[in-house]
Design a protein around this motif. Structure first.
Motif, PDB file in Angstrom:
ATOM      1  N   THR A 161       0.834  -1.204   0.000  1.00  0.00           N
ATOM      2  CA  THR A 161       0.000   0.000   0.000  1.00  0.00           C
ATOM      3  C   THR A 161       0.869   1.255   0.000  1.00  0.00           C
ATOM      4  O   THR A 161       0.601   2.195  -0.753  1.00  0.00           O
ATOM      5  N   VAL A 162       1.917   1.261   0.808  1.00  0.00           N
ATOM      6  CA  VAL A 162       2.825   2.413   0.841  1.00  0.00           C
ATOM      7  C   VAL A 162       3.518   2.585  -0.513  1.00  0.00           C
ATOM      8  O   VAL A 162       3.582   3.699  -1.048  1.00  0.00           O
ATOM      9  N   LEU A 163       4.039   1.494  -1.077  1.00  0.00           N
ATOM     10  CA  LEU A 163       4.710   1.576  -2.380  1.00  0.00           C
ATOM     11  C   LEU A 163       3.768   2.106  -3.460  1.00  0.00           C
ATOM     12  O   LEU A 163       4.153   2.959  -4.270  1.00  0.00           O
ATOM     13  N   LEU A 164       2.544   1.608  -3.484  1.00  0.00           N
ATOM     14  CA  LEU A 164       1.583   2.071  -4.493  1.00  0.00           C
ATOM     15  C   LEU A 164       1.190   3.532  -4.272  1.00  0.00           C
ATOM     16  O   LEU A 164       1.037   4.289  -5.235  1.00  0.00           O
ATOM     17  N   ALA A 165       1.038   3.938  -3.025  1.00  0.00           N
ATOM     18  CA  ALA A 165       0.692   5.338  -2.737  1.00  0.00           C
ATOM     19  C   ALA A 165       1.816   6.268  -3.181  1.00  0.00           C
ATOM     20  O   ALA A 165       1.568   7.313  -3.797  1.00  0.00           O
ATOM     21  N   VAL A 166       3.049   5.886  -2.905  1.00  0.00           N
ATOM     22  CA  VAL A 166       4.196   6.698  -3.326  1.00  0.00           C
ATOM     23  C   VAL A 166       4.282   6.721  -4.853  1.00  0.00           C
ATOM     24  O   VAL A 166       4.471   7.778  -5.457  1.00  0.00           O
ATOM     25  N   TYR A 167       4.119   5.561  -5.477  1.00  0.00           N
ATOM     26  CA  TYR A 167       4.152   5.494  -6.945  1.00  0.00           C
ATOM     27  C   TYR A 167       3.052   6.367  -7.550  1.00  0.00           C
ATOM     28  O   TYR A 167       3.298   7.105  -8.506  1.00  0.00           O
ATOM     29  N   ALA A 168       1.852   6.288  -7.005  1.00  0.00           N
ATOM     30  CA  ALA A 168       0.717   7.054  -7.540  1.00  0.00           C
ATOM     31  C   ALA A 168       0.988   8.553  -7.490  1.00  0.00           C
ATOM     32  O   ALA A 168       0.567   9.290  -8.380  1.00  0.00           O
ATOM     33  N   LYS A 169       1.689   9.001  -6.471  1.00  0.00           N
ATOM     34  CA  LYS A 169       1.994  10.433  -6.356  1.00  0.00           C
ATOM     35  C   LYS A 169       2.948  10.901  -7.454  1.00  0.00           C
ATOM     36  O   LYS A 169       3.020  12.094  -7.739  1.00  0.00           O
ATOM     37  N   THR A 170       3.675   9.987  -8.083  1.00  0.00           N
ATOM     38  CA  THR A 170       4.594  10.357  -9.162  1.00  0.00           C
ATOM     39  C   THR A 170       3.898  10.421 -10.516  1.00  0.00           C
ATOM     40  O   THR A 170       4.486  10.879 -11.486  1.00  0.00           O
ATOM     41  N   ARG A 171       2.668   9.954 -10.596  1.00  0.00           N
ATOM     42  CA  ARG A 171       1.930   9.877 -11.865  1.00  0.00           C
ATOM     43  C   ARG A 171       1.012  11.081 -12.026  1.00  0.00           C
ATOM     44  O   ARG A 171       0.404  11.543 -11.068  1.00  0.00           O
ATOM     45  N   THR A 172       0.887  11.552 -13.244  1.00  0.00           N
ATOM     46  CA  THR A 172      -0.091  12.597 -13.555  1.00  0.00           C
ATOM     47  C   THR A 172      -1.426  11.923 -13.757  1.00  0.00           C
ATOM     48  O   THR A 172      -1.561  11.046 -14.619  1.00  0.00           O
ATOM     49  N   GLN A 173      -2.398  12.261 -12.953  1.00  0.00           N
ATOM     50  CA  GLN A 173      -3.715  11.626 -13.040  1.00  0.00           C
ATOM     51  C   GLN A 173      -4.535  12.278 -14.140  1.00  0.00           C
ATOM     52  O   GLN A 173      -4.383  13.466 -14.418  1.00  0.00           O
ATOM     53  N   SER A 174      -5.421  11.516 -14.768  1.00  0.00           N
ATOM     54  CA  SER A 174      -6.255  12.072 -15.826  1.00  0.00           C
ATOM     55  C   SER A 174      -7.146  13.175 -15.241  1.00  0.00           C
ATOM     56  O   SER A 174      -7.697  13.037 -14.151  1.00  0.00           O
ATOM     57  N   GLY A 175      -7.236  14.286 -15.961  1.00  0.00           N
ATOM     58  CA  GLY A 175      -8.059  15.410 -15.513  1.00  0.00           C
ATOM     59  C   GLY A 175      -7.356  16.327 -14.536  1.00  0.00           C
ATOM     60  O   GLY A 175      -7.956  17.277 -14.031  1.00  0.00           O
ATOM     61  N   SER A 176      -6.064  16.044 -14.234  1.00  0.00           N
ATOM     62  CA  SER A 176      -5.370  16.866 -13.241  1.00  0.00           C
ATOM     63  C   SER A 176      -4.691  18.078 -13.859  1.00  0.00           C
ATOM     64  O   SER A 176      -4.283  18.978 -13.142  1.00  0.00           O
ATOM     65  N   LEU A 177      -4.556  18.092 -15.167  1.00  0.00           N
ATOM     66  CA  LEU A 177      -3.920  19.230 -15.831  1.00  0.00           C
ATOM     67  C   LEU A 177      -4.977  20.207 -16.320  1.00  0.00           C
ATOM     68  O   LEU A 177      -6.038  19.824 -16.783  1.00  0.00           O
ATOM     69  N   SER A 178      -4.670  21.460 -16.195  1.00  0.00           N
ATOM     70  CA  SER A 178      -5.610  22.477 -16.679  1.00  0.00           C
ATOM     71  C   SER A 178      -4.897  23.395 -17.662  1.00  0.00           C
ATOM     72  O   SER A 178      -3.689  23.592 -17.577  1.00  0.00           O
ATOM     73  N   LYS A 179      -5.665  23.969 -18.569  1.00  0.00           N
ATOM     74  CA  LYS A 179      -5.131  24.867 -19.576  1.00  0.00           C
ATOM     75  C   LYS A 179      -5.108  26.275 -18.991  1.00  0.00           C
ATOM     76  O   LYS A 179      -6.080  26.741 -18.433  1.00  0.00           O
ATOM     77  N   ASP A 180      -3.962  26.952 -19.126  1.00  0.00           N
ATOM     78  CA  ASP A 180      -3.839  28.331 -18.630  1.00  0.00           C
ATOM     79  C   ASP A 180      -4.373  29.322 -19.626  1.00  0.00           C
ATOM     80  O   ASP A 180      -4.378  29.207 -20.777  1.00  0.00           O
TER      81      ASP A 180
END
Length: 180
Positions: A161-180
């Motif tokens: 669980t810790v490894l996956l949580a740390v790994y997930a924080k390194t990934r850009t999640q879908s919908g997390s980027l916004s256009k300026d």
């Protein structure tokens, strides 16, 4: 497709190597050839990230090599290790760590899956394999399997669980980027 195949082969090789290294150097004995083995957390993480084939082969190959280096192969346990990664990896799409946040709902799903997988492989399959292949006493191997399953479920539950949580924080999640 070719890029995914290359990733899978590399992930399998790295997973098998980590399984061997961690299994040899971090090994805390608890009962009759049964130890706390932190490499199962890494195998579970790779199964979630790369799927059932990588989950199976990284654990199976790593366990075979580790046991060869440690003095003897125990096929019922090597196969069970592979099946553990396979079962966890079958749910990789539902956890979708590459696409969505690894939130508490996903953590609960991951842990429910890995606990069920541990019960199946260590509580049933490995002991039955020991009885059929090696003619081992049932009480001994079911006790050994139960202890291994509990310890591996705790190890994966915490470490995985810790490894996956740390790994997930390194990934850009879908919908997390916004256009300026």
């Amino acid at each position: 497709m070719k890029n995914n195949s290359i990733k899978a082969v590399v992930a399998t090789g790295i997973g098998a190597a980590l399984f061997v290294i961690i299994g040899i150097f971090i090994n805390i004995p608890i009962f009759a050839n049964t130890s706390i083995q932190l490499q199962y957390a890494v195998q579970a993480m790779l199964a979630v990230i790369f799927g059932p084939v990588v989950g199976f082969f990284s654990g199976f190959i790593g366990h075979v090599i580790k046991d060869m280096l440690s003095g003897g192969i125990w096929w019922s346990w090597e196969i069970a290790t592979g099946l553990l990664g396979l079962i966890i990896g079958l749910f990789a799409g539902r956890i979708a760590i590459e696409k969505t946040a690894f939130n508490s709902k996903k953590m609960i799903l991951f842990n429910a899956v890995q606990i069920i997988a541990n019960v199946i492989v260590w509580g049933i399959l490995a002991p039955l394999g020991d009885i059929v292949i090696y003619n081992e006493p049932a009480q001994k191997v079911f006790t050994q399997g139960l202890l291994a399953g509990i310890v591996n479920a705790l190890t994966i539950g915490i470490g995985g669980t810790v490894l996956l949580a740390v790994y997930a924080k390194t990934r850009t999640q879908s919908g997390s980027l916004s256009k300026d």
